[in-house]
Scaffold this active site. Structure first.
Site: not given
Length: 351
Positions: A171, A310-311, A223, A174, A96, A21-23, A231, A176
């Site tokens: 999710h 991801g990238t 995840r 990270n 996600q 997953p990539l925002t 964060n 959240y």
């Protein structure tokens, strides 16, 4: 091994290269998915599985401004073009689902109140339409509010499947909302949702129970990021947290556990992959900083069943073909990660 098939819940994946997953902040007004997003995901349909960017389960919970949602009927209908586009290319896609918790700023949410496990703010600032602003101190959720949040996750899962998605990834990473409950650096509650590992994990387990009941456990992934300090997150014993969660997750019969192995900022260091592998009996997916060679070794050695890139997928829509051919990878352009439009989004070249 990377190019071999894998049974993942209800799906048979043609390869073990998953798109993490990539925002990307390309959603339209009203947190609406759109045709550009459909094109982006369809370009990457050769992934063993695509996992979408984090998608809001409730209004007033945006952390990025142009993040998509799945909490109303219009969004659900709009997501159909994304699922249909990926399936038309022979792909598989999970959504996600996500609540930002204390990472949601009132300036991005029409003044909506920010909530979390405890009244502790994230350090630093966040981008809002009126410029950078300090993160706000959230209100600690009351225990009686939590069942409503659990229902929001379950309803989001139902909507995702109604929109044509093959499943959802919860999710829990990270920094959240779910992660804010899991880690003792952000959870200072003294009720049934704080204190011991079992109490801190209660919210996660209630969400998983509800989501699995809504769409079937074989369509659900999770995840986690026990080490990531993004964060303002920290836990006093991330290895114990990993071991406890990995063991307890066996009872849910999930499609997979998706584990981020490191800390974006390098502040917290440990090796969580062997701990998860020891305790978790299902499909284990690793993520963060793998290249093809290391991913191949990890799978060959039995450390992981699949690896999420991801990238690598961001800049290489045809990543599985490049890996199979031993071809060079395009370099990602960070300046376009979160900018609007097609540039740096749908214009990366294929072989």
């Amino acid at each position: 091994m990377l190019s071999s098939s894998l049974q993942l819940g209800a799906l048979t994946l043609p390869n073990r290269l998953l798109m993490a997953p990539l925002t990307r902040t390309r959603a339209s007004a009203g947190h609406m998915p759109n045709a550009l997003m459909a094109e982006y995901y369809a370009q990457r349909a050769s992934a063993g599985l695509i996992i979408t960017e984090c998608t809001m389960v409730a209004p007033g919970t945006s952390a990025f401004g142009a993040d998509p949602g799945i909490y109303d009927e219009a969004q659900t209908q709009a997501w159909k073009q994304v699922a249909d586009a990926v399936h038309a290319k022979g792909g598989r896609i999970f959504m996600q689902i996500w609540h930002a918790g204390r990472a949601a700023h009132p300036g991005l949410n029409d003044g909506a109140e920010t909530v979390s496990a405890s009244a502790l703010a994230i350090e630093g600032e966040v981008h809002t339409p009126t410029g950078k602003q300090a993160h706000v101190t959230p209100r600690a959720l009351r225990a009686e509010e939590i069942p409503g949040l659990v229902r929001a996750y379950a309803e989001a899962a139902r909507r995702a499947v109604a929109a044509g998605f093959d499943g959802v990834e919860v999710h829990g990473a990270n920094g959240y909302l779910i992660d804010q409950f899991l880690r003792d650096g952000s959870n200072q509650r003294d009720d049934a949702y704080g204190g011991s590992l079992a109490h801190r994990a209660r919210f996660l387990f209630e969400v998983l129970e509800a989501v699995c009941a809504a769409i079937g456990s074989q369509r659900v992934g999770l995840r986690l990021s026990p080490l990531n300090s993004y964060n303002s997150m920290k836990d006093s014993d991330p290895l114990a947290l990993t071991a406890y969660l990995a063991e307890q997750l066996n009872r849910f019969d999930l499609a997979y556990l998706h584990l981020m192995r490191a800390d974006f900022f390098g502040l917290q260091k440990a090796d969580v992959i062997p701990v998860a592998r020891q305790h978790y009996k299902g499909v284990l997916v690793g993520n963060m900083g793998y290249d093809a060679e290391e991913a191949q070794r990890a799978i060959e050695m039995g450390q992981l069943d699949a690896v999420a890139f991801g990238t690598g997928f961001l800049a290489n829509p045809d990543l599985p073909q490049r890996v199979a051919a031993g071809a060079a990878w395009n370099a990602p352009d960070p300046s376009t990660f979160y900018t609007p439009g097609a540039k740096g989004y749908t214009d990366y070249p294929t072989l």
